[in-house]
Structures are given as C-alpha cells and as structure tokens.
Scaffold this active site. Structure first.
Site, PDB file in Angstrom:
ATOM      1  N   PRO A  46     -44.808 -14.937  -5.224  1.00 23.83           N
ATOM      2  CA  PRO A  46     -43.487 -15.257  -4.682  1.00 23.83           C
ATOM      3  C   PRO A  46     -42.714 -14.062  -4.143  1.00 23.83           C
ATOM      4  O   PRO A  46     -42.736 -12.981  -4.720  1.00 23.83           O
ATOM      5  CB  PRO A  46     -42.752 -15.882  -5.875  1.00 23.83           C
ATOM      6  CG  PRO A  46     -43.542 -15.529  -7.075  1.00 23.83           C
ATOM      7  CD  PRO A  46     -44.958 -15.338  -6.622  1.00 23.83           C
ATOM      8  N   ASN A  47     -42.043 -14.324  -3.047  1.00 20.98           N
ATOM      9  CA  ASN A  47     -41.133 -13.402  -2.354  1.00 20.98           C
ATOM     10  C   ASN A  47     -41.852 -12.320  -1.550  1.00 20.98           C
ATOM     11  O   ASN A  47     -41.202 -11.589  -0.807  1.00 20.98           O
ATOM     12  CB  ASN A  47     -40.119 -12.765  -3.327  1.00 20.98           C
ATOM     13  CG  ASN A  47     -39.251 -13.819  -3.983  1.00 20.98           C
ATOM     14  OD1 ASN A  47     -38.645 -14.631  -3.288  1.00 20.98           O
ATOM     15  ND2 ASN A  47     -39.209 -13.850  -5.305  1.00 20.98           N
ATOM     16  N   ARG A  54     -36.744  -6.696   3.288  1.00 19.85           N
ATOM     17  CA  ARG A  54     -35.717  -6.427   2.264  1.00 19.85           C
ATOM     18  C   ARG A  54     -36.255  -5.353   1.323  1.00 19.85           C
ATOM     19  O   ARG A  54     -37.463  -5.196   1.183  1.00 19.85           O
ATOM     20  CB  ARG A  54     -35.432  -7.682   1.411  1.00 19.85           C
ATOM     21  CG  ARG A  54     -34.925  -8.893   2.155  1.00 19.85           C
ATOM     22  CD  ARG A  54     -33.413  -8.838   2.330  1.00 19.85           C
ATOM     23  NE  ARG A  54     -32.902 -10.088   2.877  1.00 19.85           N
ATOM     24  CZ  ARG A  54     -33.026 -10.484   4.150  1.00 19.85           C
ATOM     25  NH1 ARG A  54     -33.676  -9.710   5.006  1.00 19.85           N
ATOM     26  NH2 ARG A  54     -32.522 -11.625   4.568  1.00 19.85           N
ATOM     27  N   TYR A  59     -40.359  -1.491  -1.849  1.00 22.11           N
ATOM     28  CA  TYR A  59     -41.616  -2.093  -1.375  1.00 22.11           C
ATOM     29  C   TYR A  59     -42.104  -1.563  -0.027  1.00 22.11           C
ATOM     30  O   TYR A  59     -43.160  -1.982   0.448  1.00 22.11           O
ATOM     31  CB  TYR A  59     -41.469  -3.619  -1.324  1.00 22.11           C
ATOM     32  CG  TYR A  59     -41.162  -4.222  -2.674  1.00 22.11           C
ATOM     33  CD1 TYR A  59     -42.088  -4.145  -3.713  1.00 22.11           C
ATOM     34  CD2 TYR A  59     -39.941  -4.843  -2.929  1.00 22.11           C
ATOM     35  CE1 TYR A  59     -41.810  -4.671  -4.965  1.00 22.11           C
ATOM     36  CE2 TYR A  59     -39.658  -5.383  -4.181  1.00 22.11           C
ATOM     37  CZ  TYR A  59     -40.602  -5.290  -5.188  1.00 22.11           C
ATOM     38  OH  TYR A  59     -40.333  -5.818  -6.429  1.00 22.11           O
ATOM     39  N   ASN A 110     -51.917  -9.966  -6.028  1.00 19.62           N
ATOM     40  CA  ASN A 110     -50.594  -9.473  -6.414  1.00 19.62           C
ATOM     41  C   ASN A 110     -49.783 -10.711  -6.775  1.00 19.62           C
ATOM     42  O   ASN A 110     -49.226 -11.369  -5.891  1.00 19.62           O
ATOM     43  CB  ASN A 110     -49.928  -8.709  -5.276  1.00 19.62           C
ATOM     44  CG  ASN A 110     -48.564  -8.163  -5.700  1.00 19.62           C
ATOM     45  OD1 ASN A 110     -48.042  -8.527  -6.760  1.00 19.62           O
ATOM     46  ND2 ASN A 110     -47.992  -7.288  -4.887  1.00 19.62           N
ATOM     47  N   ALA A 113     -43.834 -11.870  -9.333  1.00 21.63           N
ATOM     48  CA  ALA A 113     -43.150 -12.148 -10.618  1.00 21.63           C
ATOM     49  C   ALA A 113     -44.002 -13.010 -11.553  1.00 21.63           C
ATOM     50  O   ALA A 113     -43.829 -12.943 -12.783  1.00 21.63           O
ATOM     51  CB  ALA A 113     -41.803 -12.803 -10.359  1.00 21.63           C
ATOM     52  N   HIS A 116     -45.780 -11.592 -14.760  1.00 23.20           N
ATOM     53  CA  HIS A 116     -45.130 -11.387 -16.060  1.00 23.20           C
ATOM     54  C   HIS A 116     -44.848 -12.694 -16.793  1.00 23.20           C
ATOM     55  O   HIS A 116     -44.344 -12.665 -17.910  1.00 23.20           O
ATOM     56  CB  HIS A 116     -43.809 -10.630 -15.847  1.00 23.20           C
ATOM     57  CG  HIS A 116     -43.914  -9.534 -14.828  1.00 23.20           C
ATOM     58  ND1 HIS A 116     -44.735  -8.447 -15.006  1.00 23.20           N
ATOM     59  CD2 HIS A 116     -43.346  -9.371 -13.591  1.00 23.20           C
ATOM     60  CE1 HIS A 116     -44.645  -7.646 -13.935  1.00 23.20           C
ATOM     61  NE2 HIS A 116     -43.818  -8.199 -13.066  1.00 23.20           N
ATOM     62  N   GLU A 134     -56.049  -6.562  -9.826  1.00 24.04           N
ATOM     63  CA  GLU A 134     -54.599  -6.818  -9.789  1.00 24.04           C
ATOM     64  C   GLU A 134     -53.921  -5.676  -9.037  1.00 24.04           C
ATOM     65  O   GLU A 134     -54.210  -4.500  -9.293  1.00 24.04           O
ATOM     66  CB  GLU A 134     -54.093  -6.884 -11.236  1.00 24.04           C
ATOM     67  CG  GLU A 134     -52.608  -7.112 -11.384  1.00 24.04           C
ATOM     68  CD  GLU A 134     -52.188  -7.158 -12.867  1.00 24.04           C
ATOM     69  OE1 GLU A 134     -53.074  -7.229 -13.760  1.00 24.04           O
ATOM     70  OE2 GLU A 134     -50.978  -7.101 -13.122  1.00 24.04           O
ATOM     71  N   HIS A 136     -50.140  -4.088  -7.614  1.00 20.30           N
ATOM     72  CA  HIS A 136     -48.682  -4.076  -7.489  1.00 20.30           C
ATOM     73  C   HIS A 136     -48.293  -2.959  -6.541  1.00 20.30           C
ATOM     74  O   HIS A 136     -48.791  -1.836  -6.662  1.00 20.30           O
ATOM     75  CB  HIS A 136     -48.006  -3.883  -8.854  1.00 20.30           C
ATOM     76  CG  HIS A 136     -48.338  -4.999  -9.780  1.00 20.30           C
ATOM     77  ND1 HIS A 136     -47.809  -6.255  -9.627  1.00 20.30           N
ATOM     78  CD2 HIS A 136     -49.193  -5.061 -10.819  1.00 20.30           C
ATOM     79  CE1 HIS A 136     -48.322  -7.050 -10.540  1.00 20.30           C
ATOM     80  NE2 HIS A 136     -49.175  -6.354 -11.282  1.00 20.30           N
ATOM     81  N   ARG A 143     -40.377   0.701 -13.969  1.00 18.48           N
ATOM     82  CA  ARG A 143     -39.293  -0.262 -13.721  1.00 18.48           C
ATOM     83  C   ARG A 143     -38.875  -0.944 -15.025  1.00 18.48           C
ATOM     84  O   ARG A 143     -39.191  -0.464 -16.102  1.00 18.48           O
ATOM     85  CB  ARG A 143     -39.748  -1.254 -12.639  1.00 18.48           C
ATOM     86  CG  ARG A 143     -40.122  -0.539 -11.327  1.00 18.48           C
ATOM     87  CD  ARG A 143     -40.497  -1.500 -10.225  1.00 18.48           C
ATOM     88  NE  ARG A 143     -39.349  -2.330  -9.828  1.00 18.48           N
ATOM     89  CZ  ARG A 143     -39.451  -3.400  -9.032  1.00 18.48           C
ATOM     90  NH1 ARG A 143     -40.647  -3.752  -8.550  1.00 18.48           N
ATOM     91  NH2 ARG A 143     -38.380  -4.088  -8.712  1.00 18.48           N
TER      92      ARG A 143
END
Ligand code: CA2
Length: 184
Positions: A46-47, A54, A59, A110, A113, A116, A134, A136, A143
């Site tokens: 997501p996102n 953004r 990112y 990836n 969210a 987690h 995986e 990121h 973070r």
C-alpha cells in the site's frame, strides 16, 4: 537433427537452443510453468503507488514506474522474466502470491505497511517453495519502533533495507543467484 537409436528416426525440432537461451520453452513452443522457470514476481504494498510523488526525503524521487523500468533492465541482464505489481489491497497481494507459487521461481516483495501487520501475507508466503526477498526502500530500523518488526522476515531468504529503490535491483541479483543455485 538426427537422433540415435536402432531405427535412426528423424525429428524436426521446433525450438532451437538459440531461441530458448534460458530453457523456458518446451519442444512444442509452450512456456514451462515448472518451479525452475525464471519468472520473478515483484510485489509492492500500500501507498507505494505514490512513490516519487510524496515524501521524497524518505523514499526518494523515483516513481514506481521508474522502479519497474529499472527492474526490467536488470531482469533482462539476469535472464529473468518479471511480473511487477502494486496494490493497496491485502487480498490482491495474497492472490498474486498464490499465482506466483504456481508459475514463478521467486518473489521480491516490499509489503509496505503490511510488513508490520499481516499474518495473512506471511501465511501466503509460507506456501511458496522458492526464495523470497523482502525489500524496504527506507532503513526501517532507523525509524519508529513499530517498523522494526516484520512478519515477512520470518519467511524471507533475506532482507534489503535502506538502499533506496536500488534495493529492488540488488534483490533481483540475489534472487537470480538463488534460482541458479537451486538448479544445481
Ligand atoms: O521503506 C519501505 O519501503 C517501507 O516498506 C515503505 C512503507 C512503510 O510502511 C514501511 O515501514 C517501510 C510505506 C510505503 C509508503 O510509500 C510512500 C511512498 C511515497 C509517498 C508516500 C508513501
């Protein structure tokens, strides 16, 4: 081509070796869907559709389309075929994992969210019998504490974090190596 045998039968080969440098085709020209295919799914959670649009400080400036193009170039060098997807819906990512377990030889994921939170994605990945890497973009360990735990890491062969969008390319290199090693 003439093959040996007592009657010296003659066979016309439909596929020559040069047409099929990575061994994905059967003699009838159909694509193999064995675990030894060189298809890699690259799944994004997501996102990530907002990548490059953004929060560039976290990112970067590359869009997801840029990442897909970069992956396409690297995949070609590595003789991998990629299926690149992004979704904001957990069920869609699970459906792609189910598709991959039938047709692919590895996954780069990836989960964003869902990394987690999602036992469902972990369960789906646990049904796969090939390497899972995986990725990121950010260094999740620098973070917030809630980003330090990953359900997906429980099943991943390895985790790449904090190398920006280059992490996807690094993951493909590692995946190709693991696929090659599995063939031996
Ligand atoms: O660093 C990563 O790649 C993450 O998987 C990205 C997720 C985050 O929840 C993980 O903890 C770490 C967030 C993806 C959101 O992507 C955006 C991209 C551009 C603008 C806004 C969000």
């Amino acid at each position: 081509m003439v093959l040996g045998g007592s009657k010296q039968q003659r066979f016309d080969l439909i596929v020559s070796f040069s047409d099929d440098p990575i061994g994905r085709l059967q003699t009838d020209g159909q694509q193999k869907e064995s675990p030894m295919s060189r298809i890699a799914y690259i799944l994004n959670g997501p996102n990530l559709n907002l990548l490059g649009k953004r929060q560039p400080a976290i990112y970067g400036h590359e869009t997801l389309a840029d990442v897909e193009a970069d992956c396409g170039r690297v995949a070609q060098e590595l003789s991998l075929e990629i299926k690149f997807h992004q979704s904001n819906a957990e069920y869609q990512i699970i459906d792609w994992i189910h598709e991959a377990r039938e047709h692919a030889s590895g996954i780069v994921i990836n989960p964003a969210a869902f990394t987690h939170t999602s036992v469902a994605i972990l369960d789906a990945l646990n049904t796969c019998e090939f390497p899972i890497i995986e990725v990121h973009i950010s260094n999740v360990h620098r973070r917030e504490a809630f980003r330090h735990h990953s359900y997906v890491s429980l099943v991943a062969s390895g985790v790449i974090a904090g190398f920006g969008t280059q992490g996807y390319q690094l993951a493909l290199h590692r995946l190709a190596r693991l696929i090659d090693e599995a063939k031996k």
